[in-house]
Motif scaffolding. Structure first.
Motif, short mmCIF file in Angstrom:
data_model
loop_
_atom_site.label_atom_id
_atom_site.label_comp_id
_atom_site.label_asym_id
_atom_site.label_seq_id
_atom_site.Cartn_x
_atom_site.Cartn_y
_atom_site.Cartn_z
N TYR A 22 0.83 -1.20 0.00
CA TYR A 22 0.00 0.00 0.00
C TYR A 22 0.87 1.25 0.00
CZ TYR A 22 -3.41 3.37 1.76
OH TYR A 22 -4.20 4.47 1.93
N ILE A 34 2.77 1.98 -3.21
CA ILE A 34 2.03 2.71 -4.25
C ILE A 34 2.14 4.22 -4.01
CG2 ILE A 34 -0.29 3.20 -5.09
CD1 ILE A 34 0.65 0.74 -6.31
N ILE A 35 2.09 4.63 -2.74
CA ILE A 35 2.23 6.07 -2.46
C ILE A 35 3.61 6.54 -2.91
CG2 ILE A 35 2.20 7.83 -0.66
CD1 ILE A 35 0.21 6.30 0.84
N ALA A 95 3.72 6.79 -6.69
CA ALA A 95 3.08 8.03 -7.14
C ALA A 95 4.04 9.19 -6.96
CB ALA A 95 1.78 8.27 -6.36
N GLY A 96 4.79 9.19 -5.85
CA GLY A 96 5.77 10.24 -5.60
C GLY A 96 6.92 10.19 -6.59
N THR A 114 6.45 11.76 -9.93
CA THR A 114 6.41 13.22 -10.07
C THR A 114 7.82 13.80 -10.20
OG1 THR A 114 6.52 13.58 -7.69
CG2 THR A 114 4.32 13.39 -8.65
N MET A 128 13.84 14.42 -2.32
CA MET A 128 12.68 14.91 -3.06
C MET A 128 11.38 14.29 -2.57
SD MET A 128 13.79 15.61 -6.97
CE MET A 128 12.43 16.71 -7.28
N LEU A 129 11.48 13.13 -1.95
CA LEU A 129 10.26 12.48 -1.47
C LEU A 129 10.10 12.61 0.05
CD1 LEU A 129 10.06 9.30 -3.69
CD2 LEU A 129 9.03 11.53 -4.01
N PHE A 158 8.32 14.69 1.72
CA PHE A 158 6.94 14.85 2.14
C PHE A 158 6.18 13.53 2.03
CE2 PHE A 158 2.48 16.10 1.39
CZ PHE A 158 2.27 16.74 2.59
N THR A 159 6.49 12.76 0.99
CA THR A 159 5.86 11.44 0.84
C THR A 159 6.19 10.57 2.05
OG1 THR A 159 6.19 11.66 -1.53
CG2 THR A 159 5.57 9.50 -0.71
N ILE A 218 4.06 11.52 4.96
CA ILE A 218 2.71 10.99 4.83
C ILE A 218 2.69 9.49 5.16
CG2 ILE A 218 0.88 10.44 3.17
CD1 ILE A 218 0.82 13.31 3.72
N THR A 261 10.27 19.65 -0.16
CA THR A 261 10.52 19.95 -1.57
C THR A 261 9.53 19.23 -2.46
OG1 THR A 261 12.35 18.48 -1.19
CG2 THR A 261 12.88 20.71 -1.87
#
Lengths: 303, 307
Positions: free
Chosen positions: A180, A183-184, A187-188, A191, A219-220, A222-223, A226, A303
């Motif tokens: 799960y 997948i997040i 998606a990150g 980008t 770069m990830l 913030f991901t 989350i 970022t």
């Protein structure tokens, strides 16, 4: 002159109409939220201040006594500490694994697309169904013991052992939630512009580890935040797997706060106020950890 | 790595015939050695992830109720379609299995349609329409994401008791419709639709509801797909709320059935039948997953969870 004033009037009517439709469109949602989320939340807090037995109809105000007795019941404190331990282990391992899986499956290759579709399946399977399959996986006739038997290790009945039951639950949930969060991360990763990778590779950032260190991880940021937050919130509410597989046992080895709350309400048919107080303590624990997390990560740059 | 460097060197030497884009492709290209590693790890992960399901699948075609040791992973030993038919028949004649299956479908369909209808309308209003208190109301929606369900579950249960809604469809459905995440997905998506389209519709005399319903909603198909998929899977697999809400077998949904079936023969699980039940409950989610696989990543991109 006249023309503009009618235009303004027109606009005012438009805005009024727009507002009316705005309220109309949000009304059903807001009604449901108030009735089925906010009201129960407040009701829950109110109940936590009462001795409340809905079955014997004994209700009287006792202030914070429920909180006191929950915190001083050794069982709840133990359950809370256990679930914190569980959260630390599961969230750290699953976050790292999810990131690694995502990097592995982010290639523009046929095999990556196909295998990530397969690996994601446990994330859509019902927790109860997966728990039941894993009763077998960790049983003494199961998959894990089959593999360890090659190394001459004696079979262990994981879910019946006070030492191994909780780690087995952890393994099950790392297995099922990693896809799960993968997948997040995917998606990150998608980008991140190709040009960044190209520019970095001209600067000599080519190997997997360097890419991770200098491009993906920063770069990830913030991901990751989350993923960690969602992981914590989910782990602290561990229930389904425990209820289905071990029912809190053996001898409270896998007893978690929600198990305490559920049993207090539905098995002992006792004091619902106590369960409500316990659920608020759990809520504040989750809130506290999430806020701490946010504070800690504030210093790092998004970022 | 060596291979990659070699190729790049060659490319730079005969630069004239090569477009700039190709050179960049080469910079990021994956060498054969790395390819082998990627293949190996990917296949290994698929095997690890599929083994439990593989055994589940085989067990449906076997007649023994026991899990034997060592596990028999040979697809051709002791499996037959006849065994599956017997298992299947035993399962659907157990209790009121068809009714339970219907309950799950009914609840999921109503929760999904309710949640998508209510969520898309509100999401549109939050994205496009101006009215007093809009932001405050949106923060209220976001606040629901901060309240974990177990916190309100006790009070919701008492509330259902007071309403006399224990073991009823409305008790299973209505509290599940609110989804802050859906509202958020819809709002984000509607904000990306160009305003010009809607202004044109406004000049044609459509009211805001008609614009939402006829113009914007059809353009927001990916948001509808993502919301539908996530809500369906969430509702179909939901365990805690039905466990609290339903005290009568007539209202069982499939996760409750799974749990019930597990314990129905004491400590011995009838593994062949159990795995048939598990498989039957997985079918709808698997079908939806196979049909809409690409929307799963999109859903997360839509909800703004990105780098």
């Amino acid at each position: 002159m006249n023309n503009t004033s009618t235009k303004n009037k027109r606009r005012k009517i438009d805005l009024k109409l727009e507002a009316r439709y705005g309220y109309l469109l949000v009304a059903p949602l807001m009604a449901l939220i108030v009735i089925f989320t906010f009201f129960p939340a407040i009701y829950s807090f109110a109940i936590s201040l009462f001795h409340y037995n809905p079955f014997g109809h004994q209700v009287f105000f006792i202030g914070l006594a429920n909180y006191d007795s929950v915190l001083h019941s050794g069982l709840f404190a133990k359950a809370l500490l256990d679930v914190l331990y569980y959260t630390v282990v599961v969230v750290s391992i699953q976050t790292i694994l999810a990131f690694m899986f995502a990097i592995l499956f982010n290639h523009k290759m046929m095999i990556s697309r196909i295998s990530r579709a397969f690996v994601f399946i446990p994330a859509i399977v019902s927790s109860v169904a997966l728990s039941i399959i894993f009763i077998w996986v960790f049983s003494d006739q199961g998959l894990i013991n089959y593999f360890t038997s090659f190394f001459g290790i004696k079979p262990i009945n994981f879910f019946f052992s006070t030492t191994y039951a909780f780690p087995a639950i952890m393994a099950l949930n790392i297995f099922s939630t990693t896809p799960y969060f993968m997948i997040i991360y995917l998606a990150g990763l998608q980008t991140i512009p190709r040009s960044v990778l190209e520019a970095a590779s001209l600067d000599g950032v080519k190997t997997g580890w360097n890419r991770f260190r200098y491009i993906y991880a920063p770069m990830l940021n913030f991901t990751t935040f989350i993923v960690v937050i969602l992981g914590i919130i989910g782990s602290m509410q561990l229930f389904d797997q425990i209820y289905v597989i071990t029912d809190g046992g053996p001898s409270h080895a896998t007893y978690v706060p929600l198990m305490f709350i559920y049993n207090r309400t539905f098995i002992y048919f006792g004091d619902v106020g106590l369960s409500a107080a316990a659920s608020f303590i759990l809520f504040f624990a989750i809130l506290f950890i999430t806020l701490m997390q946010r504070r800690y990560l504030k210093e790092t740059r998004w970022t | 790595m060596m291979f990659g460097n070699d190729k790049r060197g060659k490319l730079f030497r005969k630069e004239k015939g090569v477009k700039k884009k190709d050179v960049y492709d080469m910079l990021l290209s994956i060498g054969p050695a790395k390819k082998v590693v990627i293949y190996f790890l990917s296949i290994l992960l698929v095997i690890i992830y599929m083994l439990p399901f593989y055994w589940m699948f085989l067990k449906m075609f076997r007649s023994s109720i026991f899990a034997h040791f060592p596990p028999d992973l040979n697809p051709f030993s002791l499996t037959s379609l006849g065994n599956f038919i017997v298992n299947f028949r035993d399962v659907i004649s157990f209790g009121s299995f068809p009714l339970w299956y219907f309950n799950s479908v009914f609840v999921a369909v109503l929760v999904v349609s309710g949640s998508v209808a209510v969520g898309s309308a509100a999401g549109y209003a939050f994205a496009r329409l101006h009215f007093k208190g809009r932001d405050l109301l949106f923060y209220a929606v976001l606040a629901t994401l901060m309240i974990p369900f177990p916190v309100i579950s006790i009070a919701s249960y008492i509330f259902m008791l007071d309403l006399g809604w224990i073991s009823t469809y409305q008790g299973l459905i209505l509290p599940e419709i609110v989804s802050g995440l859906n509202v958020f997905i819809f709002r984000q998506y509607f904000m990306t639709i160009p305003v010009d389209v809607e202004n044109a519709a406004k000049l044609d005399g459509l009211n805001p509801f008609q614009i939402f319903y006829r113009i914007s909603a059809p353009m927001a198909r990916p948001a509808f797909a993502a919301a539908t998929i996530y809500t369906f899977i969430g509702t179909w697999n939901n365990f805690l709320w039905p466990l609290m809400e339903v005290h009568s077998q007539n209202l069982f949904t499939l996760p409750l059935v799974l749990n019930f079936f597990k314990g129905v023969n004491g400590t011995q699980i009838y593994w062949n039948e159990m795995m048939t039940v598990v498989f039957l409950t997985l079918i709808p989610t698997l079908v939806i997953y196979i049909l809409f696989e690409r929307y799963f990543v999109e859903g997360f991109t839509l909800s703004g969870v990105k780098g």
